[in-house]
Design a protein around this motif. Structure first.
Motif, mmCIF file in Angstrom:
data_model
loop_
_atom_site.group_PDB
_atom_site.id
_atom_site.type_symbol
_atom_site.label_atom_id
_atom_site.label_comp_id
_atom_site.label_asym_id
_atom_site.label_seq_id
_atom_site.Cartn_x
_atom_site.Cartn_y
_atom_site.Cartn_z
ATOM 1 N N GLU A 65 103.847 18.982 35.123
ATOM 2 C CA GLU A 65 103.205 20.215 34.679
ATOM 3 C C GLU A 65 102.048 20.569 35.609
ATOM 4 O O GLU A 65 101.088 19.801 35.752
ATOM 5 C CB GLU A 65 102.745 20.134 33.231
ATOM 6 C CG GLU A 65 103.871 19.898 32.228
ATOM 7 C CD GLU A 65 104.885 21.043 32.218
ATOM 8 O OE1 GLU A 65 104.477 22.209 32.130
ATOM 9 O OE2 GLU A 65 106.090 20.749 32.299
ATOM 10 N N ASP A 98 96.287 29.417 31.051
ATOM 11 C CA ASP A 98 97.331 29.455 30.032
ATOM 12 C C ASP A 98 97.830 30.884 29.824
ATOM 13 O O ASP A 98 99.034 31.111 29.629
ATOM 14 C CB ASP A 98 96.777 28.891 28.721
ATOM 15 C CG ASP A 98 97.862 28.659 27.681
ATOM 16 O OD1 ASP A 98 98.743 27.824 27.920
ATOM 17 O OD2 ASP A 98 97.827 29.322 26.627
ATOM 18 N N ASP A 101 100.366 31.721 32.524
ATOM 19 C CA ASP A 101 101.677 31.103 32.324
ATOM 20 C C ASP A 101 102.436 31.710 31.149
ATOM 21 O O ASP A 101 103.636 31.999 31.257
ATOM 22 C CB ASP A 101 101.522 29.600 32.101
ATOM 23 C CG ASP A 101 101.107 28.858 33.354
ATOM 24 O OD1 ASP A 101 100.934 29.518 34.404
ATOM 25 O OD2 ASP A 101 100.940 27.623 33.289
ATOM 26 N N LYS A 102 101.751 31.916 30.037
ATOM 27 C CA LYS A 102 102.447 32.292 28.806
ATOM 28 C C LYS A 102 102.615 33.798 28.628
ATOM 29 O O LYS A 102 103.508 34.229 27.898
ATOM 30 C CB LYS A 102 101.715 31.695 27.604
ATOM 31 C CG LYS A 102 101.814 30.180 27.549
ATOM 32 C CD LYS A 102 101.125 29.616 26.321
ATOM 33 C CE LYS A 102 101.256 28.103 26.274
ATOM 34 N NZ LYS A 102 100.529 27.508 25.121
ATOM 35 N N LYS A 103 101.751 34.591 29.269
ATOM 36 C CA LYS A 103 101.869 36.035 29.119
ATOM 37 C C LYS A 103 102.200 36.724 30.440
ATOM 38 O O LYS A 103 103.246 37.358 30.561
ATOM 39 C CB LYS A 103 100.576 36.627 28.523
ATOM 40 C CG LYS A 103 100.491 36.481 27.012
ATOM 41 C CD LYS A 103 99.321 37.260 26.436
ATOM 42 C CE LYS A 103 99.491 38.760 26.530
ATOM 43 N NZ LYS A 103 100.468 39.287 25.571
ATOM 44 N N SER A 106 105.454 35.074 32.392
ATOM 45 C CA SER A 106 106.674 35.092 31.575
ATOM 46 C C SER A 106 107.169 36.524 31.381
ATOM 47 O O SER A 106 108.379 36.771 31.352
ATOM 48 C CB SER A 106 106.427 34.426 30.221
ATOM 49 O OG SER A 106 105.463 35.143 29.472
#
Length: 227
Positions: A65, A98, A101-103, A106
């Motif tokens: 990661e 974060d 990566d997540k919003k 993606s």
């Protein structure tokens, strides 16, 4: 003798994070390019849980990661500090990493996966809105633009976490058939990208936007040929 090896793929912004971190620290490493459609047995052995890159292998021990690896790099080699020294600043940097990566990624990545359909309009809207959010975060974290980086005076953890995605902007524009108006709508981000691109670690690691785009076009052609 200390052994440092990275398993990654050149198109991956997550792999780039790890390599930039090592370059910034001045750590010597061996790099192994992986083909994700035909993963090596070594990769599967080193990351049997998620079976993905990047993987940092330090003296035979795997760390997985990209953000976890960046923190490990900073804690292991003390040539310079990457993560903020204050707990609140560290938490803030991790929060925005974060978010990337997540919003941001993606949603933006979907532009190069959806070749047609109504959802692509939503993806374009989300990409521009997320950039607006990042512009605001940079303004707040850099004293209204008076400091050069997300980490303030020094290039650090959050800068490393975000800058690899700048190589993808051209690809997002191509597949989304739209323009990301960095200069006019996101001037602080635009200036930050230019500053980052002047660093030797970035020049050595990041592929050019044109190269990323050509890889995306080839992937799309292969995808359509299989349908």
């Amino acid at each position: 003798m200390e052994q440092v090896k990275v398993l990654g793929t050149w198109t991956s912004p997550f792999s780039a994070r790890v390599l930039i971190g090592l370059e910034e620290k001045g750590v010597k490493y061996e790099y192994q390019e992986e083909v994700l459609s035909n993963k090596s047995d070594f990769l599967l052995q080193m990351n049997p849980v998620y079976k993905k890159i990047p993987i940092l292998i330090h003296n035979g021990q795997p760390i997985c990661e990209s953000l976890v690896i960046l923190q490990y790099i900073d804690e292991t080699w003390d040539s310079k500090q990457i993560t903020p020294s204050k707990p609140y600043d560290r938490a803030l940097a991790r929060f925005w990493a974060d978010f990337i990566d997540k919003k941001f990624f993606s949603q933006s990545r979907s532009l190069s996966l959806r070749l047609t359909g109504d959802d692509i309009e939503q993806d374009k809207h989300d990409t521009l809105e997320n950039l607006k959010i990042l512009e605001g975060a940079l303004r707040n974290m850099s004293g209204g633009g008076s400091l050069p980086f997300f980490g303030g005076e020094d290039f650090g953890f959050l800068d490393i976490a975000i800058i690899p995605f700048a190589s993808w902007f051209q690809t997002f524009e191509y597949f989304g058939n739209f323009k990301i108006p960095l200069e006019t709508e996101y001037p602080l981000l635009n200036a930050w990208v230019k500053r980052c691109m002047e660093r030797e670690s970035i020049k050595k690691v990041l592929p050019s936007p044109d190269r990323i785009l050509q890889a995306g076009i080839l992937q799309a052609k292969n995808y359509l040929a299989q349908k």
